[in-house]
Design an enzyme around this catalytic site. Structure first.
Site, mmCIF file in Angstrom:
data_model
loop_
_atom_site.group_PDB
_atom_site.id
_atom_site.type_symbol
_atom_site.label_atom_id
_atom_site.label_comp_id
_atom_site.label_asym_id
_atom_site.label_seq_id
_atom_site.Cartn_x
_atom_site.Cartn_y
_atom_site.Cartn_z
ATOM 1 N N PHE A 227 0.889 -1.167 0.000
ATOM 2 C CA PHE A 227 0.000 0.000 0.000
ATOM 3 C C PHE A 227 0.923 1.211 0.000
ATOM 4 O O PHE A 227 1.638 1.454 0.978
ATOM 5 C CB PHE A 227 -0.846 -0.056 1.274
ATOM 6 N N THR B 273 6.084 -0.967 3.228
ATOM 7 C CA THR B 273 6.127 -2.256 3.929
ATOM 8 C C THR B 273 5.935 -3.374 2.912
ATOM 9 O O THR B 273 5.111 -3.239 1.998
ATOM 10 C CB THR B 273 5.004 -2.308 4.993
ATOM 11 N N GLU C 288 0.548 3.908 9.527
ATOM 12 C CA GLU C 288 -0.918 3.930 9.290
ATOM 13 C C GLU C 288 -1.576 5.013 10.151
ATOM 14 O O GLU C 288 -2.664 4.818 10.696
ATOM 15 C CB GLU C 288 -1.516 2.541 9.493
HETATM 16 C C1 LIG Z 1 8.544 0.888 9.203
HETATM 17 C C2 LIG Z 1 7.574 1.764 8.489
HETATM 18 C C3 LIG Z 1 6.686 1.190 7.588
HETATM 19 C C4 LIG Z 1 5.784 1.984 6.886
HETATM 20 N N1 LIG Z 1 4.969 1.411 5.954
HETATM 21 C C5 LIG Z 1 4.212 2.197 5.154
HETATM 22 C C6 LIG Z 1 3.482 1.633 4.060
HETATM 23 O O1 LIG Z 1 3.478 0.409 3.845
HETATM 24 N N2 LIG Z 1 2.796 2.475 3.230
HETATM 25 C C7 LIG Z 1 2.764 3.829 3.437
HETATM 26 O O2 LIG Z 1 2.119 4.515 2.655
HETATM 27 N N3 LIG Z 1 3.445 4.392 4.456
HETATM 28 C C8 LIG Z 1 4.171 3.615 5.312
HETATM 29 N N4 LIG Z 1 4.888 4.170 6.338
HETATM 30 C C9 LIG Z 1 4.858 5.629 6.508
HETATM 31 C C10 LIG Z 1 4.043 6.071 7.709
HETATM 32 O O3 LIG Z 1 2.683 5.819 7.503
HETATM 33 C C11 LIG Z 1 4.376 7.555 7.941
HETATM 34 O O4 LIG Z 1 5.714 7.599 8.428
HETATM 35 C C12 LIG Z 1 3.415 8.202 8.916
HETATM 36 O O5 LIG Z 1 2.126 8.329 8.340
HETATM 37 C C13 LIG Z 1 3.901 9.582 9.355
HETATM 38 O O6 LIG Z 1 4.308 10.377 8.284
HETATM 39 P P1 LIG Z 1 5.733 11.080 8.328
HETATM 40 O O7 LIG Z 1 6.745 10.067 8.669
HETATM 41 O O8 LIG Z 1 5.907 11.846 7.073
HETATM 42 O O9 LIG Z 1 5.641 12.082 9.561
HETATM 43 P P2 LIG Z 1 5.047 13.569 9.539
HETATM 44 O O10 LIG Z 1 3.700 13.592 8.939
HETATM 45 O O11 LIG Z 1 6.077 14.476 9.013
HETATM 46 O O12 LIG Z 1 4.895 13.826 11.101
HETATM 47 C C14 LIG Z 1 5.964 14.179 11.973
HETATM 48 C C15 LIG Z 1 5.375 14.467 13.338
HETATM 49 O O13 LIG Z 1 4.428 15.563 13.262
HETATM 50 C C16 LIG Z 1 3.176 15.158 13.765
HETATM 51 N N5 LIG Z 1 2.109 15.806 13.014
HETATM 52 C C17 LIG Z 1 1.965 15.888 11.672
HETATM 53 N N6 LIG Z 1 0.843 16.545 11.366
HETATM 54 C C18 LIG Z 1 0.258 16.897 12.545
HETATM 55 C C19 LIG Z 1 -0.918 17.602 12.906
HETATM 56 N N7 LIG Z 1 -1.779 18.069 11.990
HETATM 57 N N8 LIG Z 1 -1.204 17.763 14.225
HETATM 58 C C20 LIG Z 1 -0.362 17.289 15.167
HETATM 59 N N9 LIG Z 1 0.770 16.610 14.884
HETATM 60 C C21 LIG Z 1 1.079 16.427 13.610
HETATM 61 C C22 LIG Z 1 3.142 13.626 13.566
HETATM 62 O O14 LIG Z 1 2.202 13.023 14.417
HETATM 63 C C23 LIG Z 1 4.591 13.266 13.904
HETATM 64 O O15 LIG Z 1 4.737 13.209 15.294
HETATM 65 C C24 LIG Z 1 5.765 3.387 7.104
HETATM 66 C C25 LIG Z 1 6.638 3.972 8.029
HETATM 67 C C26 LIG Z 1 7.543 3.178 8.705
HETATM 68 C C27 LIG Z 1 8.489 3.839 9.670
#
Ligand SMILES: Cc1cc2nc3c(=O)[nH]c(=O)nc-3n(C[C@H](O)[C@H](O)[C@H](O)COP(=O)(O)OP(=O)(O)OC[C@H]3O[C@@H](n4cnc5c(N)ncnc54)[C@H](O)[C@@H]3O)c2cc1C
Length: 380
Positions: free
Chosen positions: A123, A158, A363
């Protein structure tokens, strides 16, 4: 809602646990060390229908109810969290949307090999500049005749290293952020799709998470899932179910940590007696044990709503945020109960601690889950 498992659910828990203890526990250390996902384990799980948990038998799945699927994911994750992640993502956010949003031809071509475990699913929503705010994604799908041409970069995929079928979210319009993207089913062998190196993760190291990029990747019209511009609807609905998979995974990790901590507390002697005899240790165990039970009930409540076709957005977010925070707390407390040995690789508890953390991130982070819950509460 029944609070006890049905006979069938109890059998599923027993049988998955038996397999997981025999095959997944022994593989966990090596998978964590090498980052290699063993093909024979995937093949055996395919035979057991773990890749089509809730998919109807007509498409090659096991046709289980949501609570049974949560039980299976919990037991697999308890034994080996990286495999639990593979099964959870494959079922909840790869196979499930193809079932719910796919047409008959797509179900036959893509869902059946997914449900049979012949192809592993992904996904792909997250991008370098689109995380919590998924609507800002930049991957582009330009329509040209009977094809779309995809360009862009997906990260943190993933199952990426072992996938055969990938769900790609891409922009199909430049206007109106909310309705401007669509979902494409893209086979890994399609020209223009390239997988990057496996991520060197803190935990879940046995899962081959990697980036996937697209350079003029041509995808036929028949591979678009749902309507053009319907990507947001598919993403929101899919992630609602996906959260239950992650919540079940988190409860599995927490349960593994609790059992390891109980075992250690009974064995380890200080001040002339087992540390399990000390009130401080008992308080930790009591707190973790209680919260795990509460987490399970939140999951089953959301599953029950899902089964009855009632909106469960708020409840699945509650289950996910609560269960992922138990997993982190239970494993942190577990390391504490193990003392200095908990900080070494002599016991699995340090791996559980590393594996647990990401449940609060993927997620939808805990902060995002709280936004979803608050929205539900305020609109009620
Ligand atoms: C091991 C692993 C597997 C993954 N697998 C998948 C996958 O299969 N498919 C996929 O699509 N993604 C995947 N992801 C991505 C994951 O879903 C994202 O890392 C996650 O959604 C957060 O996005 P970001 O890392 O860009 O953090 P950001 O969105 O940049 O967030 C950084 C921080 O800011 C906070 N924040 C952001 N916006 C707000 C707000 N409006 N209010 C308050 N706080 C906020 C967040 O909570 C977090 O603490 C995976 C990530 C990892 C580490």
């Amino acid at each position: 809602m029944r609070l006890e498992h049905t006979m069938k659910q109890a059998v599923i828990r027993r049988s998955v646990r038996k397999f997981a203890e025999r095959r997944l526990v022994p593989a966990a250390v090596e998978m964590d060390r090498t980052g290699h996902f063993p093909r024979d384990i995937a093949e055996e799980m395919a035979m057991l229908q773990y890749f089509g948990l809730e998919i109807p038998a007509v498409y090659g799945g096991a046709g289980l109810d949501s609570i049974s699927a949560a039980i299976a994911i919990e037991e697999i994750s308890k034994a080996n969290a990286a495999v639990g992640l593979c099964v959870s993502v494959h079922n909840s956010v790869a196979a499930s949307p193809v079932y719910f949003f796919g047409n008959e031809e797509q179900r036959r071509r893509f869902l059946t090999p997914l449900a049979r475990g012949e192809k592993i699913g992904t996904f792909c929503l997250t991008e370098p500049n689109a995380g919590s705010d998924a609507s800002s994604l930049e991957t582009n799908a330009l329509r040209e005749g009977k094809e779309y041409i995809l360009n862009g970069n997906k990260i943190f995929v993933t199952n990426g290293g072992i996938s055969g079928i990938n769900l790609i979210f891409a922009k199909t319009k430049d206007v109106e952020k909310d309705t401007g993207f669509s979902v494409f089913i893209v086979e890994s062998e399609r020209e223009g799709l390239e997988k990057g190196p496996i991520e060197d993760l803190m935990g879940m190291r046995g899962n081959p998470v990697c980036p996937i990029s697209f350079r003029d990747c041509r995808v036929p019209l028949e591979n678009r899932l749902g309507d053009e511009g319907g990507g947001l609807k598919i993403a929101l609905s899919t992630l609602c179910g996906g959260r239950l998979g992650i919540a079940a995974q988190a409860v599995g990790i927490a349960q593994a940590s609790l059992e390891a901590s109980i075992k250690y507390a009974k064995e380890r002697r200080q001040f002339g007696k087992a540390i399990a005899g000390f009130g401080a240790i008992q308080d930790w165990l009591a707190e973790v044990g209680t919260r795990i039970e509460a987490g399970r009930l939140l999951i089953y409540r959301a599953c029950d709503l899902k089964e009855r076709g009632i909106n469960y957005t708020k409840e699945s977010a509650m289950a996910k945020v609560y269960a992922s925070e138990i997993a982190v707390d239970a494993t942190r407390i577990g390391v504490q109960i193990h003392g200095g040995y908990g900080y070494t690789k002599a016991y699995p508890i340090e791996r559980f601690y590393r594996d647990a953390k990401v449940c609060e991130i993927y997620e939808g982070t805990s902060e995002v889950q709280r936004m979803v819950i608050a929205r539900g509460l305020l609109s009620g």
